[in-house]
Write an enzyme that holds these catalytic residues in place. Structure first.
Site, PDB file in Angstrom:
ATOM      1  N   TRP A  89     -66.359 136.495 -43.474  1.00 17.92           N
ATOM      2  CA  TRP A  89     -65.524 136.116 -42.332  1.00 17.92           C
ATOM      3  C   TRP A  89     -66.330 135.546 -41.167  1.00 17.92           C
ATOM      4  CZ3 TRP A  89     -61.692 133.702 -41.096  1.00 17.92           C
ATOM      5  CH2 TRP A  89     -61.155 133.727 -39.812  1.00 17.92           C
TER       6      TRP A  89
ATOM      7  N   HIS B 265     -71.278 142.997 -39.586  1.00 20.47           N
ATOM      8  CA  HIS B 265     -70.626 143.933 -38.660  1.00 20.47           C
ATOM      9  C   HIS B 265     -71.392 143.961 -37.336  1.00 20.47           C
ATOM     10  CE1 HIS B 265     -68.215 146.113 -41.856  1.00 20.47           C
ATOM     11  NE2 HIS B 265     -69.046 145.364 -42.559  1.00 20.47           N
TER      12      HIS B 265
ATOM     13  N   ASP C 201     -63.144 140.495 -48.721  1.00 22.59           N
ATOM     14  CA  ASP C 201     -62.144 139.613 -48.119  1.00 22.59           C
ATOM     15  C   ASP C 201     -62.378 138.136 -48.460  1.00 22.59           C
ATOM     16  OD1 ASP C 201     -64.536 139.895 -46.649  1.00 22.59           O
ATOM     17  OD2 ASP C 201     -63.621 139.130 -44.831  1.00 22.59           O
TER      18      ASP C 201
ATOM     19  N   SER D 174     -69.063 133.864 -41.313  1.00 20.82           N
ATOM     20  CA  SER D 174     -69.434 132.490 -41.668  1.00 20.82           C
ATOM     21  C   SER D 174     -68.239 131.559 -41.485  1.00 20.82           C
ATOM     22  CB  SER D 174     -69.940 132.428 -43.111  1.00 20.82           C
ATOM     23  OG  SER D 174     -71.160 133.125 -43.208  1.00 20.82           O
TER      24      SER D 174
ATOM     25  N   GLN E 183     -77.739 130.778 -38.012  1.00 23.01           N
ATOM     26  CA  GLN E 183     -76.659 130.019 -38.662  1.00 23.01           C
ATOM     27  C   GLN E 183     -75.894 129.154 -37.661  1.00 23.01           C
ATOM     28  OE1 GLN E 183     -74.706 131.492 -42.171  1.00 23.01           O
ATOM     29  NE2 GLN E 183     -72.796 131.554 -41.056  1.00 23.01           N
TER      30      GLN E 183
END
Ligand code: UDP
Length: 470
Positions: A359, A16, A380, A361, A341
């Site tokens: 999401w 978030h 999700d 990623s 990442q």
């Protein structure tokens, strides 16, 4: 500077904080004043500290867990304390600014922070939800709560989302809609429902900002018209996207320190030869699952960079990170406790991402042109992996064995062989991944869909503010 001061309230999880901070940077660029608020525990852990983002004001609040939440704590207790402490703190902040004569003109709150939207409605401050999952997941929740149009039950059941060319089984739905979802996580479902109640309680037709872009979810954005869903993503640092700001190389809010250098190691590997492995900032896989992943990676015979976060020792229910095949693992791959990442995904040696399909990623991988092997855990993630596999066609979903949900080494190696290999399916996935990488860049450039949507949003809130103050 435009005459508008936005309070941005984020849930204190990495998935978030990252898109919220990136959104804050975009608002700052257009001259808005932005205050970023989340739990004190998160702000004090941010390694680079969001304070390095020029112009951003931080407003931490205690959520009752100032030393951080661990998996030994009951998540329901945490959520209730986060809500109670957070709504009081945010309300006080809004009232204090109002009394000083410098009121916040708008509030933006992230997924799960429904109470912030509630406070905004109560104080009649315009507010907007920043949704950090795909628009299609938002649509699925909407159908589930507001239209009764999603079925739950056995995995074989067919689910269709009106207007979308996708046929799903119930195991592709967000985990909280599935009857197999662990009871402990049931607290989430009412919060997702509350999102719609708050949007409806705002009085006017609401915009929902989504970390996606029009081309990526064209059919969903067209099919859904209860609210204005606006794709403003990918919300990722400029250096990895449009390159407009080469100094913007990180989100600025890492909760875990990068302590090991892996770039030299990546540099030493052939192009598209490395498997990047990470299951995000939250999921803890069982020891048995970690062993299977290790075996599967070794079986693949490819080099791999594997993020294994340190677990707090001595905490009940947490297992250590030692792998029985550690020697072989370290010979073929590299283990790091955290990495940037995006730096990894954009490295030329990386050929595929074994991911939990959170999401952020997924959208980071799509924007970097890297195919995925998805092993979704919860929330999700099952739906994200379905979209990756069948809608964007840049990956596949590894199938866990039914007994205990363990993903076995042979299946991991099979999927990695397809994604990294020279066969037709691998080639297709790489081509599709390159296509989305280009489209992601196009979306954020001047005149691109996300750029236009963001401008429309900011024009609206600035205009609204001017008409209120005139
Ligand atoms: N991330 C990172 N380094 C790591 C692992 C993750 O920077 O070693 C970042 C990643 O880039 C993403 C976020 O952490 O922005 C994880 O969000 P996601 O939605 O993928 O998963 P979550 O952690 O919420 O399950």
């Amino acid at each position: 500077m435009v005459n508008c001061h936005i309070l941005l309230v984020s849930f204190p999880g990495q998935g978030h904080i990252n898109p919220s901070l990136q959104f804050a940077k975009r608002l700052l660029q257009i001259g808005a004043k932005v205050t970023f608020s989340t739990s004190l525990s998160a702000i004090s852990r941010m390694s680079e500290a969001a304070s390095t983002i020029p112009g951003l004001t931080l407003a931490p609040f205690s959520d009752g867990y100032d030393n951080g939440w661990t998996s030994a704590d009951d998540v329901r207790d945490f959520m209730s304390s986060f809500r109670n402490c957070g709504s009081e703190a945010v309300k006080n902040l809004l009232l204090a600014k109002e009394n000083e004569g410098h009121p916040f003109t708008h509030m933006v709150y992230s997924t799960l922070v429904t109470w912030a939207g509630e406070v905004a409605n109560e104080l009649q401050i315009p507010s907007t939800l920043l949704w950090n999952q795909p628009a299609t997941v938002f649509y699925a929740y909407y159908l589930y709560f507001c239209k009764n149009e999603i079925f739950t039950g056995e995995n074989s059941e067919v689910v269709e989302l009106p207007g979308l060319p996708l046929v799903l089984s119930s195991s592709d739905l967000p985990s909280f809609m599935q009857s197999s979802s662990p009871v402990i996580y049931n607290f989430s479902l009412p919060i997702y429902k509350e999102h719609f109640e708050i949007l409806d309680g705002a009085g006017t037709r609401q915009k929902v900002l989504v970390n996606t872009f029009d081309a990526l979810e064209f059919e969903t954005l067209r099919a859904f018209n209860k609210y204005d869903l606006m794709g403003i993503g990918p919300l990722i640092p400029s250096a990895f996207l449009d390159g407009k700001d080469p100094l913007d190389t990180s989100f600025g809010g890492d909760l875990i320190q990068k302590t090991v250098d892996y770039i030299d190691w990546l540099n030493s590997k052939d192009e598209l030869s490395v498997i990047y492995v990470s299951f995000g900032s939250f999921s803890n896989l069982s020891k048995q699952q970690m062993e299977e992943i290790a075996k599967g990676l070794i079986k693949s015979q490819k080099p791999f960079l594997w993020v294994i976060r340190d677990r707090k020792s001595g905490t009940e229910g947490e297992e250590d990170n030692t792998l029985s095949l550690m020697k072989e693992v370290e010979k073929q791959g590299m283990i790091v406790p955290w990495c940037s990442q995006l730096e990894v995904l954009s490295h030329p040696s990386v050929g595929c991402f074994l991911t939990h399909s959170g999401w952020n990623s997924c959208i980071e991988s799509l924007s970097s042109g890297v195919p995925m092997v998805a092993f979704p855990q919860w929330a999700d993630q099952p739906m994200n992996s379905k979209l990756v596999k069948d809608y964007w066609k840049t990956g596949l979903r590894a199938a866990a064995a039914t007994d205990g949900g363990i993903l076995m080494a042979d299946e991991i190696a099979r999927c990695l062989e397809i994604a990294m290999g020279g066969g037709e399916r691998g080639e297709d996935m790489r081509k599709q991944a390159q296509k989305w990488k280009i489209l992601a860049k196009e979306a954020v450039k001047e005149g691109g869909s996300s750029n236009v949507n963001l401008k429309a949003f900011t024009d609206q809130i600035v205009g609204l503010n001017q008409s209120l103050s005139s």
